[in-house]
Write an enzyme that holds these catalytic residues in place. Structure first.
Site, PDB file in Angstrom:
ATOM      1  N   GLY A  78      11.061 -72.641   4.173  1.00 39.53           N
ATOM      2  CA  GLY A  78      11.747 -72.024   2.981  1.00 39.53           C
ATOM      3  C   GLY A  78      12.762 -71.374   3.303  1.00 39.53           C
ATOM      4  CG  ASN A  79      15.983 -70.409   1.200  1.00 34.74           C
ATOM      5  OD1 ASN A  79      16.011 -69.645   0.143  1.00 34.74           O
ATOM      6  ND2 ASN A  79      16.265 -71.675   0.714  1.00 34.74           N
ATOM      7  CG  HIS A  80      15.543 -65.077   4.898  1.00 35.62           C
ATOM      8  ND1 HIS A  80      14.080 -64.490   4.987  1.00 35.62           N
ATOM      9  CD2 HIS A  80      15.722 -65.237   6.013  1.00 35.62           C
ATOM     10  CE1 HIS A  80      13.641 -64.780   6.027  1.00 35.62           C
ATOM     11  NE2 HIS A  80      14.955 -65.337   6.963  1.00 35.62           N
TER      12      HIS A  80
END
Ligand code: CTP
Length: 398
Positions: free
Chosen positions: A207-209
């Site tokens: 995923g990412n932030h």
């Protein structure tokens, strides 16, 4: 604000004293003001002060015991253009959410014909309590506009969120409300927001932030202007409720693509702010991957380009807006995305700017449009960035 009829509901919290400033600002700007106080608020602010400044008698009880006059809550409802309840205490919030009606303010709320705005004010722990959050969600779902409490020093001495928005902010919110409330009525806008999670196995993902804050701020702003919004969001902690909102929660890029495919042809415009994972694991393990070797290699394949798909299907009437997050050569990359994805304009945020991008409450953007105009904006809150983006969109959405 000339001639606008503002009904102020004041409930019993220490922030009630600040309403004096708001009444003065409203009267100065030419608005008409009437006030309803809950009996408890009279311990914090004098009805005489409120009546004198608002130039109108105040309502407190259902009937005036001195002469037996009936205070007609239905008439208040018919008179007002907007009903602002500030401060909104936890107790009054609870009653608004559950249909309580043991004072004039609550009876007026229940018979209200015009939009209702609230400005909560309470102590830090009360404000973050799940019950308060739930009640705020309930009233937001009923169409009430919530002006969030601000952070700062509280009457208890604690520091945190819970302080009522300042009178100047309340005044600006009312101004914005009148300016905005019908600008986008009849339009249907699709927004993508947040990250995507690409599963590796039943318990892990890539995923990412991305927090989703930008997309949710856009949705809030557009809903306030009367449009219908379909918000397709990857996993975030955020939530939004509104009668004109369809919130579709998805996990992966493929899920997001399917949701977009379902809604795009019915939309007048699309704003794609999601930080979609460019790649996903080729194989998703059915069982949790156990550690064995020193190194683990995961093969990734490219995800569908959702914005690219929407651009390829775009009709002449539809407006399409993309985002670009770049670390270098921002403008050149943005230009390429603008043409490649058939966009009307692209919002560029650069990670070189401090305070911009993932996780921050602020953002600094530039907009490049298909007429080659390049406009840079100051660093500001995501709510204000949303305002600028939506204003830009409005020029296209005639
Ligand atoms: N986007 C999308 N689907 C993807 C990837 C991106 O809809 N699979 C959208 C994003 O929501 C954003 C824009 O496309 O509006 C970003 O373009 P993209 O080319 O993906 O930019 P980057 O992710 O920054 O990729 P790169 O710079 O590596 O090309």
């Amino acid at each position: 604000m000339q001639g606008k009829r503002i009904l102020l509901g004041i409930s019993g919290g220490i922030a009630a004293y600040k309403i004096v400033t708001l009444i003065r600002l409203l009267i100065k700007s030419g608005a008409e003001v009437k006030c309803i106080l809950t009996p408890a608020s009279c311990d914090f602010i004098s009805p005489l002060t409120v009546a004198t400044l608002s130039k109108n008698p105040v309502g407190i009880e259902f009937w005036d015991k001195s002469d037996g006059t009936w205070s007609n809550h239905v008439e208040y409802g018919l008179w007002a253009d907007v009903f602002l309840i500030a401060p909104l205490t936890a107790n009054t919030l609870h009653k608004l959410a559950h249909g309580g009606c043991n004072n004039l303010l609550l009876a007026t709320y229940l018979s209200m014909k015009c939009p209702v705005i609230v400005a909560p004010a309470m102590d830090l722990d009360m404000y973050i309590h799940p019950t308060t959050k739930r009640n705020l969600e309930i009233i937001a779902g009923d169409g009430v506009l919530v002006i969030p409490a601000e952070s700062g020093e509280l009457a208890s001495g604690l520091i945190g969120q819970g302080r009522m928005a300042e009178p100047e902010t309340l005044f600006e919110s009312l101004e914005a409300f009148f300016e905005n409330s019908s600008e986008l009525v009849g339009k249907r806008i699709l927004i993508t927001a947040g990250p995507t999670y690409e599963a590796l196995d039943p318990v892990r993902f890539i995923g990412n932030h991305s927090s989703g804050k930008m997309g949710f701020a856009l949705a809030e702003n557009i809903l306030r202007k009367g449009a219908e919004v379909v918000l397709i969001s990857g996993p975030t902690k955020l939530d939004l409720k509104h009668n004109n909102l369809t919130l579709v929660k998805v996990q992966s890029a493929e899920n997001m693509l399917h949701a977009v495919q379902e809604h795009w042809s019915n939309s007048d415009a699309g704003i794609f702010s999601a930080a979609v994972a460019d790649y996903r694991p080729l194989n998703v393990a059915e069982q949790k991957i156990k550690k064995s070797e020193e190194n683990l290699t995961i093969e990734l394949i490219k995800n569908p380009d959702i914005l690219g798909w929407a651009g390829s299907m775009k009709s002449e009437k539809q407006i399409l807006v993309g985002f670009a997050l770049e670390t270098t050569n921002g403008k050149a990359y943005a230009e390429d995305k603008l043409t490649r994805k058939n966009l009307d304009f692209i919002v560029l945020n650069s990670l070189e700017d401090h305070g911009a991008g993932f996780g921050f409450d602020t953002n600094k953007i530039s907009i490049l449009d298909n007429h080659n105009n390049f406009t840079s904006f100051e660093l500001m809150s995501k709510a204000n960035v949303a305002k600028d983006i939506v204003n830009y969109l409005k020029k296209y959405l005639k």
